[in-house]
Design a protein around this motif. Sequence first.
Motif, short mmCIF file in Angstrom:
data_model
loop_
_atom_site.label_atom_id
_atom_site.label_comp_id
_atom_site.label_asym_id
_atom_site.label_seq_id
_atom_site.Cartn_x
_atom_site.Cartn_y
_atom_site.Cartn_z
N GLY A 76 -0.07 -7.11 9.47
CA GLY A 76 -0.32 -6.31 8.27
C GLY A 76 0.52 -6.76 7.09
N VAL A 77 1.80 -7.06 7.34
CA VAL A 77 2.68 -7.55 6.28
C VAL A 77 2.17 -8.89 5.77
CG1 VAL A 77 5.00 -8.44 5.80
CG2 VAL A 77 4.72 -6.27 7.01
N TRP A 78 1.79 -9.77 6.69
CA TRP A 78 1.29 -11.09 6.30
C TRP A 78 0.01 -10.96 5.47
CZ3 TRP A 78 -3.18 -13.91 7.49
CH2 TRP A 78 -3.14 -15.25 7.09
N LEU A 79 -0.93 -10.14 5.93
CA LEU A 79 -2.19 -9.96 5.22
C LEU A 79 -1.96 -9.34 3.84
CD1 LEU A 79 -5.25 -10.20 5.15
CD2 LEU A 79 -5.36 -8.01 6.36
N HIS A 80 -1.07 -8.36 3.78
CA HIS A 80 -0.73 -7.72 2.51
C HIS A 80 -0.17 -8.76 1.54
CE1 HIS A 80 0.56 -4.58 -0.25
NE2 HIS A 80 1.77 -5.12 -0.26
N ALA A 81 0.69 -9.64 2.03
CA ALA A 81 1.27 -10.69 1.18
C ALA A 81 0.18 -11.65 0.68
CB ALA A 81 2.34 -11.46 1.95
N GLN A 82 -0.79 -11.97 1.52
CA GLN A 82 -1.87 -12.87 1.10
C GLN A 82 -2.71 -12.22 0.01
OE1 GLN A 82 -1.33 -15.92 2.41
NE2 GLN A 82 0.24 -14.69 3.43
N ARG A 83 -2.98 -10.93 0.16
CA ARG A 83 -3.75 -10.22 -0.87
C ARG A 83 -2.99 -10.19 -2.20
NH1 ARG A 83 -5.25 -5.45 3.33
NH2 ARG A 83 -7.17 -6.36 4.17
N LEU A 88 -2.21 -12.30 -7.79
CA LEU A 88 -1.31 -12.89 -8.78
C LEU A 88 -1.66 -14.35 -9.10
CD1 LEU A 88 2.06 -11.46 -7.41
CD2 LEU A 88 0.83 -10.71 -9.46
N GLY A 89 -2.67 -14.88 -8.42
CA GLY A 89 -3.06 -16.27 -8.63
C GLY A 89 -2.12 -17.26 -7.97
N GLU A 90 -1.36 -16.81 -6.97
CA GLU A 90 -0.37 -17.66 -6.31
C GLU A 90 -0.83 -18.19 -4.95
OE1 GLU A 90 3.06 -15.15 -6.08
OE2 GLU A 90 3.40 -15.20 -8.25
N LEU A 91 -1.99 -17.77 -4.49
CA LEU A 91 -2.49 -18.23 -3.20
C LEU A 91 -3.37 -19.45 -3.42
CD1 LEU A 91 -2.50 -17.62 -0.15
CD2 LEU A 91 -4.51 -16.20 -0.53
N GLU A 92 -3.06 -20.51 -2.69
CA GLU A 92 -3.79 -21.77 -2.85
C GLU A 92 -5.28 -21.56 -2.57
OE1 GLU A 92 -1.92 -24.98 -0.60
OE2 GLU A 92 -0.12 -23.75 -0.59
N PRO A 93 -6.14 -22.19 -3.37
CA PRO A 93 -7.59 -22.04 -3.17
C PRO A 93 -8.05 -22.40 -1.76
CG PRO A 93 -7.15 -23.09 -5.28
CD PRO A 93 -5.83 -22.98 -4.57
#
Length: 117
Positions: A76-83, A88-93
Motif C-alpha cells: 500500500g505504501v509503495w502503490l501510494h508513492a507511485q500514485r 507530480l510528474g515524477e514517475l517515469e513513463p
Amino acid sequence: MARWFSDRRREAAQGTLQALYSEGLGRVPGWDRNPRAAAGEVRWYGLLAQLVEFRAEGNDWPRHKKCASEREHTLGVWLHAQRQKRRLGELEPRKIEHLDDALPGWRTGRTRGRPAS
C-alpha cells in the motif's frame, strides 16, 4: 573507492570526464552503472510483481493506513508513492506503462472506506 567511481560516473554524465580516465575505465566492466540505482530498479519491479500477485489472490487494492497485514502495508505504501509520483510528474513513463499493463485501475484504486462485508 565507491566514492571515486561515483565521482567519475557523475563526470561522465556531465561530459567532463578526462579522456585518460575514460579510456582506462572503459576496461572495467560496469563501472558506469550506479549500484544503488540498479538495486532500486530491482526493488521496484519486485514490488510490482508482489502487487500483481496480491491482486491475483483476490485482494482489493492494498491500503497504506489501517492495514490488515505487514504485506498489505508495504504494498500500500509503495502503490501510494507511485500514485503520488505520477501526479507530480515524477514517475517515469515506462513505469507508468508497466503499471497500466500489469494492474489496470491502479491509478484510482478502491473507493474510500472499507467495502461492505
